[in-house]
Enzyme design. Structure first.
Site, PDB file in Angstrom:
ATOM      1  N   THR A 134     -44.108  18.156   7.674  1.00 58.00           N
ATOM      2  CA  THR A 134     -45.501  18.191   8.105  1.00 58.00           C
ATOM      3  C   THR A 134     -45.939  19.596   8.525  1.00 58.00           C
ATOM      4  O   THR A 134     -45.101  20.413   8.938  1.00 58.00           O
ATOM      5  CB  THR A 134     -45.662  17.219   9.289  1.00 58.00           C
ATOM      6  OG1 THR A 134     -46.945  17.396   9.876  1.00 58.00           O
ATOM      7  CG2 THR A 134     -44.629  17.476  10.396  1.00 58.00           C
ATOM      8  N   ASP A 135     -47.251  19.816   8.494  1.00 58.79           N
ATOM      9  CA  ASP A 135     -47.776  21.103   8.993  1.00 58.79           C
ATOM     10  C   ASP A 135     -47.711  21.181  10.522  1.00 58.79           C
ATOM     11  O   ASP A 135     -47.875  22.255  11.098  1.00 58.79           O
ATOM     12  CB  ASP A 135     -49.221  21.325   8.508  1.00 58.79           C
ATOM     13  CG  ASP A 135     -50.206  20.253   8.956  1.00 58.79           C
ATOM     14  OD1 ASP A 135     -49.795  19.266   9.593  1.00 58.79           O
ATOM     15  OD2 ASP A 135     -51.416  20.405   8.659  1.00 58.79           O
ATOM     16  N   GLU A 136     -47.495  20.025  11.185  1.00 62.03           N
ATOM     17  CA  GLU A 136     -47.524  20.026  12.657  1.00 62.03           C
ATOM     18  C   GLU A 136     -46.386  20.844  13.259  1.00 62.03           C
ATOM     19  O   GLU A 136     -46.446  21.202  14.433  1.00 62.03           O
ATOM     20  CB  GLU A 136     -47.475  18.590  13.194  1.00 62.03           C
ATOM     21  CG  GLU A 136     -48.639  17.763  12.719  1.00 62.03           C
ATOM     22  CD  GLU A 136     -48.970  16.572  13.611  1.00 62.03           C
ATOM     23  OE1 GLU A 136     -48.398  16.450  14.699  1.00 62.03           O
ATOM     24  OE2 GLU A 136     -49.820  15.772  13.179  1.00 62.03           O
ATOM     25  N   TYR A 160     -43.173  14.135  18.285  1.00 60.74           N
ATOM     26  CA  TYR A 160     -43.112  13.908  16.833  1.00 60.74           C
ATOM     27  C   TYR A 160     -42.859  15.216  16.088  1.00 60.74           C
ATOM     28  O   TYR A 160     -41.915  15.327  15.293  1.00 60.74           O
ATOM     29  CB  TYR A 160     -44.428  13.272  16.339  1.00 60.74           C
ATOM     30  CG  TYR A 160     -44.614  13.393  14.837  1.00 60.74           C
ATOM     31  CD1 TYR A 160     -43.796  12.688  13.958  1.00 60.74           C
ATOM     32  CD2 TYR A 160     -45.588  14.233  14.288  1.00 60.74           C
ATOM     33  CE1 TYR A 160     -43.946  12.816  12.573  1.00 60.74           C
ATOM     34  CE2 TYR A 160     -45.752  14.365  12.922  1.00 60.74           C
ATOM     35  CZ  TYR A 160     -44.931  13.658  12.068  1.00 60.74           C
ATOM     36  OH  TYR A 160     -45.070  13.789  10.709  1.00 60.74           O
ATOM     37  N   LYS A 164     -39.631  16.500  13.832  1.00 65.53           N
ATOM     38  CA  LYS A 164     -39.716  16.908  12.424  1.00 65.53           C
ATOM     39  C   LYS A 164     -39.216  18.347  12.257  1.00 65.53           C
ATOM     40  O   LYS A 164     -38.535  18.675  11.281  1.00 65.53           O
ATOM     41  CB  LYS A 164     -41.158  16.795  11.912  1.00 65.53           C
ATOM     42  CG  LYS A 164     -41.681  15.379  11.770  1.00 65.53           C
ATOM     43  CD  LYS A 164     -40.959  14.525  10.739  1.00 65.53           C
ATOM     44  CE  LYS A 164     -41.192  14.959   9.314  1.00 65.53           C
ATOM     45  NZ  LYS A 164     -40.580  13.997   8.337  1.00 65.53           N
TER      46      LYS A 164
HETATM   47  P1  NAD Z   1     -45.221   5.871   7.679  1.00 66.19           P
HETATM   48  O1  NAD Z   1     -45.030   5.745   9.147  1.00 66.19           O
HETATM   49  O2  NAD Z   1     -46.383   5.199   7.033  1.00 66.19           O
HETATM   50  O3  NAD Z   1     -43.915   5.351   6.922  1.00 66.19           O
HETATM   51  C1  NAD Z   1     -42.623   5.627   7.361  1.00 66.19           C
HETATM   52  C2  NAD Z   1     -41.672   4.692   6.638  1.00 66.19           C
HETATM   53  O4  NAD Z   1     -40.334   5.023   7.051  1.00 66.19           O
HETATM   54  C3  NAD Z   1     -41.897   3.217   6.982  1.00 66.19           C
HETATM   55  O5  NAD Z   1     -41.898   2.448   5.791  1.00 66.19           O
HETATM   56  C4  NAD Z   1     -40.708   2.859   7.851  1.00 66.19           C
HETATM   57  O6  NAD Z   1     -40.317   1.489   7.739  1.00 66.19           O
HETATM   58  C5  NAD Z   1     -39.643   3.810   7.318  1.00 66.19           C
HETATM   59  N1  NAD Z   1     -38.585   4.089   8.297  1.00 66.19           N
HETATM   60  C6  NAD Z   1     -38.747   4.443   9.607  1.00 66.19           C
HETATM   61  N2  NAD Z   1     -37.536   4.601  10.185  1.00 66.19           N
HETATM   62  C7  NAD Z   1     -36.600   4.376   9.232  1.00 66.19           C
HETATM   63  C8  NAD Z   1     -35.171   4.413   9.209  1.00 66.19           C
HETATM   64  N3  NAD Z   1     -34.462   4.705  10.308  1.00 66.19           N
HETATM   65  N4  NAD Z   1     -34.536   4.137   8.045  1.00 66.19           N
HETATM   66  C9  NAD Z   1     -35.254   3.824   6.928  1.00 66.19           C
HETATM   67  N5  NAD Z   1     -36.588   3.763   6.894  1.00 66.19           N
HETATM   68  C10 NAD Z   1     -37.259   4.045   8.024  1.00 66.19           C
HETATM   69  O7  NAD Z   1     -45.216   7.437   7.392  1.00 66.19           O
HETATM   70  P2  NAD Z   1     -46.047   8.280   6.316  1.00 66.19           P
HETATM   71  O8  NAD Z   1     -47.367   8.617   6.879  1.00 66.19           O
HETATM   72  O9  NAD Z   1     -45.946   7.620   4.987  1.00 66.19           O
HETATM   73  O10 NAD Z   1     -45.177   9.629   6.308  1.00 66.19           O
HETATM   74  C11 NAD Z   1     -44.056   9.756   5.434  1.00 66.19           C
HETATM   75  C12 NAD Z   1     -43.423  11.107   5.653  1.00 66.19           C
HETATM   76  O11 NAD Z   1     -44.374  12.137   5.420  1.00 66.19           O
HETATM   77  C13 NAD Z   1     -42.948  11.321   7.100  1.00 66.19           C
HETATM   78  O12 NAD Z   1     -41.725  12.021   7.043  1.00 66.19           O
HETATM   79  C14 NAD Z   1     -44.035  12.167   7.744  1.00 66.19           C
HETATM   80  O13 NAD Z   1     -43.499  12.987   8.748  1.00 66.19           O
HETATM   81  C15 NAD Z   1     -44.498  12.994   6.549  1.00 66.19           C
HETATM   82  N6  NAD Z   1     -45.910  13.431   6.585  1.00 66.19           N
HETATM   83  C16 NAD Z   1     -46.916  12.538   6.832  1.00 66.19           C
HETATM   84  C17 NAD Z   1     -48.241  12.968   6.791  1.00 66.19           C
HETATM   85  C18 NAD Z   1     -49.403  12.022   7.033  1.00 66.19           C
HETATM   86  O14 NAD Z   1     -50.545  12.491   7.141  1.00 66.19           O
HETATM   87  N7  NAD Z   1     -49.195  10.726   7.110  1.00 66.19           N
HETATM   88  C19 NAD Z   1     -48.525  14.315   6.509  1.00 66.19           C
HETATM   89  C20 NAD Z   1     -47.467  15.200   6.281  1.00 66.19           C
HETATM   90  C21 NAD Z   1     -46.163  14.738   6.301  1.00 66.19           C
HETATM   91  O1  DAU Z   2     -50.820  17.001   9.958  1.00 63.53           O
HETATM   92  C1  DAU Z   2     -49.951  16.071   9.386  1.00 63.53           C
HETATM   93  C2  DAU Z   2     -49.774  14.906  10.326  1.00 63.53           C
HETATM   94  O2  DAU Z   2     -50.991  14.147  10.273  1.00 63.53           O
HETATM   95  C3  DAU Z   2     -48.586  14.022   9.986  1.00 63.53           C
HETATM   96  O3  DAU Z   2     -47.413  14.762  10.149  1.00 63.53           O
HETATM   97  C4  DAU Z   2     -48.546  12.789  10.900  1.00 63.53           C
HETATM   98  O4  DAU Z   2     -47.491  11.927  10.494  1.00 63.53           O
HETATM   99  C5  DAU Z   2     -49.864  12.065  10.776  1.00 63.53           C
HETATM  100  O5  DAU Z   2     -49.886  10.957  11.662  1.00 63.53           O
HETATM  101  C6  DAU Z   2     -51.034  12.997  11.074  1.00 63.53           C
HETATM  102  O6  DAU Z   2     -51.043  13.379  12.476  1.00 63.53           O
HETATM  103  P1  DAU Z   2     -52.401  13.459  13.326  1.00 63.53           P
HETATM  104  O7  DAU Z   2     -52.058  13.297  14.748  1.00 63.53           O
HETATM  105  O8  DAU Z   2     -53.202  14.632  12.926  1.00 63.53           O
HETATM  106  O9  DAU Z   2     -53.123  12.130  12.720  1.00 63.53           O
HETATM  107  P2  DAU Z   2     -53.970  10.973  13.435  1.00 63.53           P
HETATM  108  O10 DAU Z   2     -54.583  10.152  12.364  1.00 63.53           O
HETATM  109  O11 DAU Z   2     -53.190  10.274  14.485  1.00 63.53           O
HETATM  110  O12 DAU Z   2     -55.123  11.793  14.167  1.00 63.53           O
HETATM  111  C7  DAU Z   2     -56.000  12.640  13.429  1.00 63.53           C
HETATM  112  C8  DAU Z   2     -56.923  13.317  14.426  1.00 63.53           C
HETATM  113  O13 DAU Z   2     -57.784  12.324  15.009  1.00 63.53           O
HETATM  114  C9  DAU Z   2     -56.197  13.950  15.594  1.00 63.53           C
HETATM  115  O14 DAU Z   2     -56.876  15.124  15.992  1.00 63.53           O
HETATM  116  C10 DAU Z   2     -56.288  12.902  16.712  1.00 63.53           C
HETATM  117  C11 DAU Z   2     -57.611  12.241  16.418  1.00 63.53           C
HETATM  118  N1  DAU Z   2     -57.699  10.804  16.775  1.00 63.53           N
HETATM  119  C12 DAU Z   2     -56.725   9.967  16.368  1.00 63.53           C
HETATM  120  C13 DAU Z   2     -56.769   8.631  16.682  1.00 63.53           C
HETATM  121  C14 DAU Z   2     -55.673   7.686  16.254  1.00 63.53           C
HETATM  122  C15 DAU Z   2     -58.815  10.353  17.486  1.00 63.53           C
HETATM  123  O15 DAU Z   2     -59.710  11.121  17.838  1.00 63.53           O
HETATM  124  N2  DAU Z   2     -58.854   9.017  17.793  1.00 63.53           N
HETATM  125  C16 DAU Z   2     -57.881   8.143  17.445  1.00 63.53           C
HETATM  126  O16 DAU Z   2     -57.994   6.945  17.783  1.00 63.53           O
END
Ligand code: NAD
Ligand code: DAU
Length: 353
Positions: A134-136, A160, A164
């Site tokens: 992630t970019d975080e 989190y 990562k």
């Molecule tokens: P998600 O939470 O939707 O899915 C995570 C999956 O991992 C789930 O299906 C869960 O059951 C599985 N899991 C959790 N713990 C496990 C374990 N111990 N063994 C096997 N499976 C397990 O997450 P996502 O949003 O699809 O993100 C996927 C990946 O991409 C993550 O590594 C996250 O850090 C990264 N990522 C997410 C975003 C985003 O915006 N969602 C952006 C950048 C990177």
């Molecule tokens: O940047 C990549 C990341 O993006 C991934 O690594 C994470 O897995 C993914 O969850 C996401 O993180 P964020 O914290 O940015 O996503 P989220 O959807 O939780 O929140 C997006 C923005 O909105 C953030 O600034 C927090 C804000 N927010 C979120 C929620 C859930 C609100 O204002 N209200 C809310 O209820």
């Protein structure tokens, strides 16, 4: 047909990736997922009967299971999505994040390296371990800072992002120490079909449809760089096929928006798609709530490396991507009903009161 071991392939991005790969029919997919609250087998319904998709419910920290799967299916690559992924949950309870994101990734690396060691010289050269991050990990930007580059120093601010970052460091170390062929991707915020509605975009869509308040943390001016999930999956495919071993690639949408702008845009699209809604105009549901502790102010990604080296750029605009996403949630009522379980309601009650 070669095989890929995908971890976390029942989650949001992982399932989009698995569906895309099976459509391309280039590889058999062994999909290892623990099915935590975020994992959803319904995401994979369209693959029922597909003999080249093997779903295994299990933990990335289960060494014996990993050893068996690697020996049995002899994958040409591991694509590692599995993680605890929600920042607010990491603030509420960080332990699972350390267990899966750090310790789980370590066990996966160990077993994958052990398997890789057993391959022929040619297979070893072709093997890839693609780590999805992630970019975080780069922390928070000021309003005039340049976007994150691959050489931006790590400065994670939440449990989190710290977990990562730790996993990224382990992956890097396995390349430098053992020559294990890893590639890491650091991507910005994804949105699209099948995202669990704890995250901002699906939470807002589903709350708005029910006339519930749309909670915006703080002043709503935190900025994220949004990317449609299929564009992310395509980028991962490019990195898997052509990425340089030992490298990291930043992936972003060139789409910086404040949370308030995003929520207002979603409301405007809903007003148009659901003109009969008793809750229109939906932006009247916006409610400012207590800020997230340690809330990163701004993320932005410089994705010129993946653009120049691998020729990848995002295809979807925010307008078309958001519209597709909202239409998907409107047309998948059963999926929505199934994810709104008691556990989900408990999370909403705990987080939003
Ligand atoms: P998600 O939470 O939707 O899915 C995570 C999956 O991992 C789930 O299906 C869960 O059951 C599985 N899991 C959790 N713990 C496990 C374990 N111990 N063994 C096997 N499976 C397990 O997450 P996502 O949003 O699809 O993100 C996927 C990946 O991409 C993550 O590594 C996250 O850090 C990264 N990522 C997410 C975003 C985003 O915006 N969602 C952006 C950048 C990177
Ligand atoms: O940047 C990549 C990341 O993006 C991934 O690594 C994470 O897995 C993914 O969850 C996401 O993180 P964020 O914290 O940015 O996503 P989220 O959807 O939780 O929140 C997006 C923005 O909105 C953030 O600034 C927090 C804000 N927010 C979120 C929620 C859930 C609100 O204002 N209200 C809310 O209820």
């Amino acid at each position: 047909m070669k095989a890929y071991l995908v971890t976390g392939g029942a989650g949001f991005i992982g399932s989009n990736f698995v569906l895309r790969e099976r459509k391309r029919e280039k590889a058999r997919i062994v999909n290892l997922d623990l099915l935590t609250y975020a994992g959803n087998v319904n995401n994979l319904n369209s693959l029922r009967g597909d003999r080249n998709h093997i779903f295994v419910k299990g933990d990335i920290a289960d060494r014996e299971l990993l050893r068996e799967l690697l020996a049995q299916y002899q994958p040409a690559a591991v694509i590692h999505f599995a993680a605890e992924s929600h920042v607010d949950r990491s603030i509420d309870g960080p332990a699972d994040f350390i267990r899966t994101n750090v310790v789980g990734t370590f066990h996966l690396l160990e077993e994958a390296r052990r398997y890789w060691d057993s391959l022929s010289a040619e297979e070893k050269k072709a093997f890839r371990f693609v780590h999805i991050s992630t970019d975080e990990v780069y922390g928070s930007l000021g309003p005039n800072d340049p976007p994150f580059r691959e050489d931006t120093p790590y400065a994670p601010n939440s449990p989190y992002s710290a977990s990562k970052a730790a996993s990224d460091h382990l992956v890097r170390a396995y390349f430098h120490t053992y020559g294990f062929p890893t590639v890491t991707t650091n991507c910005s915020n994804n949105y699209g079909p099948m995202q669990f509605p704890e995250k901002l975009i699906p939470l807002v869509i589903l709350n708005a449809l029910e006339g519930k308040s749309l909670p915006i943390y703080g002043d709503g001016l935190n900025i994220r760089d949004w990317l449609y999930v299929e564009d992310h999956c395509e980028a991962i495919g490019e990195v898997l096929d052509k990425g340089r071993v030992g490298e990291t690639y930043n992936i972003g949408g060139h789409c910086e928006k404040s949370n308030l702008e995003m929520v207002k845009t979603i409301c405007a699209i809903l007003d148009e798609l659901c003109p009969e809604s008793p809750y229109a105009p939906h932006d009247s549901l916006i409610t400012f709530v207590k800020d997230r502790p340690g809330h990163d102010r701004r993320y932005a990604i410089d994705s010129s490396r993946i653009g120049q080296e691998l020729g990848w750029t995002p295809k979807e605009s925010l307008e078309t991507g958001l519209r597709k996403t909202i239409e998907w949630y409107l047309s998948h009522k059963e999926w929505v009903k199934d994810v709104k379980t008691g556990a989900y309601q408990d999370w909403l009650a705990k987080q939003y009161g």
